[in-house]
Structures are given as C-alpha cells and as structure tokens.
Design an enzyme around this catalytic site. Structure first.
Site, PDB file in Angstrom:
ATOM      1  CE  LYS A 167      -4.014  -1.732   2.444  1.00 49.38           C
ATOM      2  NZ  LYS A 167      -4.626  -1.656   3.749  1.00 49.38           N
ATOM      3  CG  HIS A 185      -0.748   7.102   4.307  1.00 48.30           C
ATOM      4  ND1 HIS A 185      -0.639   7.762   5.503  1.00 48.30           N
ATOM      5  CD2 HIS A 185      -1.333   5.909   4.572  1.00 48.30           C
ATOM      6  CE1 HIS A 185      -1.148   6.998   6.450  1.00 48.30           C
ATOM      7  NE2 HIS A 185      -1.571   5.865   5.909  1.00 48.30           N
ATOM      8  CG  HIS A 207       2.448   5.198   6.939  1.00 50.99           C
ATOM      9  ND1 HIS A 207       1.800   4.797   5.805  1.00 50.99           N
ATOM     10  CD2 HIS A 207       1.910   4.488   7.962  1.00 50.99           C
ATOM     11  CE1 HIS A 207       0.907   3.875   6.116  1.00 50.99           C
ATOM     12  NE2 HIS A 207       0.949   3.673   7.419  1.00 50.99           N
TER      13      HIS A 207
END
Ligand code: ARG
Length: 572
Positions: A127, A130, A133
């Site tokens: 994933k 982003h 994070h």
C-alpha cells in the site's frame, strides 16, 4: 551545569522546611520576561499552610537569604515570588558549559539504565507509504534521537503492516492477473491496482472472496506458494519505502513487522483463554471491555479463525517485554488508532506481565495532515507519493537557491536544496503540538522568514558566516562576560541555558514540538541580537564576547536541529 532552579528551591527550603526536591517541581519559567527568570507560585502551599498565597510569598521573602547566591533580585507579584538571576552569572555558567561540552552540549545521563522501545513509521506492505506514515516516521525519529541524547537505551521498531487478510486478496489477484502488471517496476502502484480490482471482483463473486480468505489462512499455515508471493510483495515494497527512508535518513533497529508475530499468537490466545475472559461472540473470539469503560470489544480471533491486528500487537507486547525489558514502549500513530490502543493496552493487562510493562505502554497520537483543500486520503484517489513529495520539496528549494545564489557550484546547490527541502517538511511535521492537525502547504513551510525549518537553517548559516569571517573562536578565558549583559544577549543566553531542560520536557510529554518551538525562539532571539549589534567590532573584548555567543548559538541550533532529524547547510 549549575542549576538555578535547584539553587532557588534550596534557599526556599531553608525557610519553609519542605525538601528542595519537591520544591523544585513548583518552580516555573514565567512567560513574561518582566516577571523575572523564575517564579515560585505559593498557591499549592496555601492549602497546607492555611494562608493566602501572597501572605506566604511575603513571609518567605522576608526570611530569604540570597547573599552569596546567583540570585540578584526577589520580587512579589500576586501569589508568586519572582526571581531574577545575576546576568553575569547566567553568561558565565552557560558559556563555560558550552566550552566544557562543545558538541555534546545539552547531553545528559538522565535516562541511564532506562530502556525505551519506540514503534514508529510502520507503513503497510503493498500500500502507499502515505503522509500519515511520514508524520509517524518524523515524530518517532525525533523522539528516538532525543531519548538517546538523554542517555536512554532506545530501540526503534518498524512494525510493518506485512500481514492480514488483505494479503489473501492480493495473492488471489496476483494469481489471476499477475501477468498483466509490472510489479517489479512500480510495485506499490501496480499492487494497489490489483488490490482495487480484486476487491471489485470479491463483491461480484462470493467464490473469489472465499478463495481470498483461504489464501490468508494458507499463508498463516505456511503454504509455500502463498509465502513466496507474499515475500515478493514485501521485499518489493520495502525497496520502495527505503527510498523515502534514505531521503529522511531514518534508521530502525528492528524491522519485525506484523508477520513476525504469526507464530507468537497462539500463546497469546492460550493465555487469554486461561483467564476465562476470552468469549465467543458471533463465531469470533473476543474480550469484552465494557467493564473497563470501552464499549467496543477487542476481537482476538475472527470467525474464520484468522487473527487480527490487535492480536499481533498483543503478541508484540509480550515479545518486546521479554526481549527488550522496556521501561516505556511508545506507539507513534495518528489519533485514528486511539481506540485500538486503548483496547490493546487494556487486554495486555491480562497477559500476566509484570505491571511495570503494562504501565509503560503509551500511545503517542498525532493529528491528520491536511491539504489546504482538505483531507488526503487513499480512497478518494488523491494520494501523494511521498518520494515524489520529498523530491518536490527539494526541487522547489533548488529554484529558490538558483535565484538567490546563482554562482554556487551545482553540487553545493543540490546539497543545500536537499537539506533545506527535507528540513522544511520535517519541521512542518514537528512544529505544532502533535495532536493538532497539520496543514501541508508549500508556501508556508518554505517561507525563509516564517516559523519554519528554513528559517532556523538560515539563522544557523548567518552564525556560520560570522564564525567563518573571524576564523578563530576565542578561548573561553578571553571572554569578558560583562560584555553580554544587554537585553538581546541575555535573551539568547537564557535560551541556550535552558536547552537541556527543553530536551527533557520534550520527552516528558513525548512532544518534539517543544524542541522545535525552542529552535524558533532561539533563532528569533539571535536574529534580534544580530540586527541590533555589530558582532565584528573594533573593540576586541566586545568582539570576542559576541563571537563566543554566536558560536554557542551555532552549536545549539545545529545540535537541536539534528535531534529533530534536520541537517544544517553550511551556507544558503
Ligand atoms: N501499519 C499500521 C498503519 O499503517 C501502523 C502500525 C502501528 N504500530 C503498531 N504496533 N500497531 O496504520
């Protein structure tokens, strides 16, 4: 270094007979400089002594003996005793300490013998990494450095999201359409596409959904094919994430992600089972937390027998307590996970661990990162690739440098652009109280005159050019502290003096913003000093004193920024 607070506590203790270690915790630094350097509030004593605070203040003041101390003046304002430290002494104590410790200024051994585990960054495999994070990476990284500076034994863990039912789906999608996607080339993007497509397929076809669930079960049971694909996803994703970590210079001591706990969960379930608190509910195994004031139960095992994010966190607590014997374990994630950690920390109390461990668990929550136009989210498709974002910061700064200093060498420009661009993003993440939402706006964070990373770097560069001009820092014996008694000099000195204390406070609240704000204050104080006073003057004594103050500022700015993860350019 001499501790003025302790000195004040000790002379007050002589008067009122309460021990100075307790009194020192009462002492504050007043916001208003006209209120002196330290304030002792008498409100807490009022109850005990059954007298009005201002009467207590007066009685203490009358008996206070400040002869031979560093205190110059004591005044009463309301229920406070305000203390002013001798300006000369402040300059002497602070700069002698700088001379003593040099690059190590501000370091302490407060944390010696204490162990801290910091769980941060933790993006999810397959994933996008982003912006949330990123914030975790930056806040966790700063805490990591700060605790280390104070002598703690720190372990940084990247608890990667490399497990869970979504992998069952990804494996199925890859099985069905793997050939169509070039996951070697752009792993995250391609895997995201597969993930979206398989989710659609699951909605249409119950059988596909069933296959996905089975895949995850197979993965948990160590099936060869599933494990191989999973490993491929993991290593390709990590390769991508490392590009971001390289730019930020993030370091981790452990990369044990969720999957690491797959064989450690049966023990958790067993322990919980034996407590009698693990109950069946709609086929799932849960711990009810109603009694503890948490309305949502903690799911330990889903109805199909697979484990959960929470179970893995419980296994991790058990493992970390045994492996690292931590005094504190911090979890740096957005506040969206407040409930998760409340549940997990509550259930952890059932694991039979010593209380020391469960008491040491702490969720260090932070706010959302908002675009000026609203929330960033994966679902709405306005994902920002972090590596791109950091590179954009670098190239934006590069443009500014090209314009301001066209004749810098190309290499130099690139180096400055990297330090300033990355520094701006990091500082933006750290400058506000962490729980507050943050606005991600290029113009604000790159403003060289705003309260930004570049502003601190710019101030540092100014101190650098002064020091370069004089070539040599005078030895401390040559510094006449009497030349540093002016308002601007004193403001700078006070801040430099409080550096260690600021670092300590940042850990008490797990709040790197305290240090970030401090660096802004120091930059501002130095700028006023610099604007009001010529540093390189005729009079050698004055010049040496001012240079030494500049040198001290230079060192604290650099050390402080480094703790936040920000590098200083030598010029800009
Ligand atoms: N991977 C999770 C996420 O992206 C964060 C993990 C935080 N750490 C933990 N021990 N739960 O939301």
């Amino acid at each position: 270094m001499k501790d003025f607070k302790k000195e004040i506590a000790s002379i007050i203790s002589n008067v009122i007979g309460i021990n100075d270690e307790e009194l020192v915790t009462y002492i504050e630094v007043p916001k208003d400089v006209n209120m002196g350097d330290y304030a002792f509030p008498c409100f807490r004593l009022a109850k005990e002594l059954k007298k009005a605070p201002n009467i207590i203040a007066e009685e203490i003041k009358e008996k206070l003996d400040i002869t031979g101390t560093d205190i110059e003046k004591v005044e009463i304002a309301g229920g406070y005793l305000n203390f002013t430290i001798s300006k000369l002494e402040l300059a002497k104590v602070t700069l002698e300490e700088i001379d003593n410790k040099k690059e190590e200024y501000g370091k302490s051994n407060l944390g010696n013998g204490k162990k801290i585990v910091i769980d941060y960054s933790a993006p999810n495999i397959a994933k996008p990494f982003h912006i949330g994070h990123l914030r975790s990476t930056v806040i966790g990284g700063a805490l990591y450095n700060i605790y280390k500076y104070l002598g703690y034994e720190v372990t940084g863990i990247n608890h990667l999201g490399d497990y869970g039912t979504q992998f069952g789906k990804l494996i199925e999608g890859y099985k069905l359409w793997g050939e169509e996607y070039d996951i070697e080339k752009a792993p995250i993007e391609e895997l995201t596409k597969i993930y979206i497509r398989i989710n659609e397929a699951c909605k249409e076809d119950e059988q596909i959904l069933e296959n996905c669930r089975n895949n995850f079960k197979k993965l948990e049971d160590g099936d060869k094919y599933c494990t191989e694909i999973w490993e491929k996803f993991r290593s390709l994703s990590l390769k991508e994430f490392k590009k971001v970590y390289d730019l930020l210079e993030s370091k981790f001591d452990s990369w044990n992600g969720e999957a690491f706990y797959s064989d450690k969960m049966p023990e958790v379930i067993d322990i919980l089972y034996k407590t009698g608190k693990l109950i069946e509910s709609q086929g799932a195994k849960i711990i009810d937390l109603e009694e503890k004031g948490i309305n949502t139960p903690c799911i330990i095992e889903k109805s199909n027998g697979s484990t959960t994010y929470a179970t893995r966190d419980l296994a991790a607590i058990l493992y970390r307590a045994r492996t690292y014997d931590f005094d504190k374990a911090l979890y740096v994630t957005s506040y969206e996970q407040v409930l998760h950690f409340k549940q997990v920390f509550e259930v952890a109390k059932l694991l039979g661990l010593e209380e020391k461990y469960t008491k040491g668990l702490e969720h260090v929550a932070f706010g959302m990162v908002l675009l000026p136009t609203g929330k960033m989210s994966t679902r709405e498709g306005n994902v920002i690739r972090l590596e791109e974002l950091l590179n954009e910061a670098i190239s934006k700064v590069k443009e500014i440098i090209e314009e301001k200093n066209p004749d810098f060498a190309e290499e130099e420009k690139q180096d400055i652009a990297k330090k300033v661009g990355i520094g701006a993003v990091i500082f933006n993440d750290l400058s506000g109280a962490r729980i507050k939402d943050e606005i991600f706006d290029w113009d604000t964070m790159l403003n060289f005159n705003g309260e930004t990373g570049p502003y601190i770097q710019y101030t540092y560069v100014r101190t650098n050019s002064v020091l370069k001009k004089v070539q040599e820092i005078p030895s401390i014996e040559k510094v006449d502290f009497n030349k540093l008694l002016g308002k601007e000099e004193q403001n700078v000195l006070k801040l430099i003096y409080s550096f260690t204390n600021i670092i300590e406070q940042s850990t008490v609240k797990n709040e790197p913003s305290i240090l970030a704000r401090y660096l802004i204050d120091l930059s501002k104080a130095f700028s006023s000093f610099y604007n009001e006073n010529k540093i390189i003057v005729e009079d050698k004594v004055t010049k040496d004193a001012r240079i030494y103050l500049t040198y001290a500022t230079n060192m604290v700015l650099k050390n402080g920024a480094r703790l936040l993860g920000i590098n200083m350019p030598e010029k800009m």
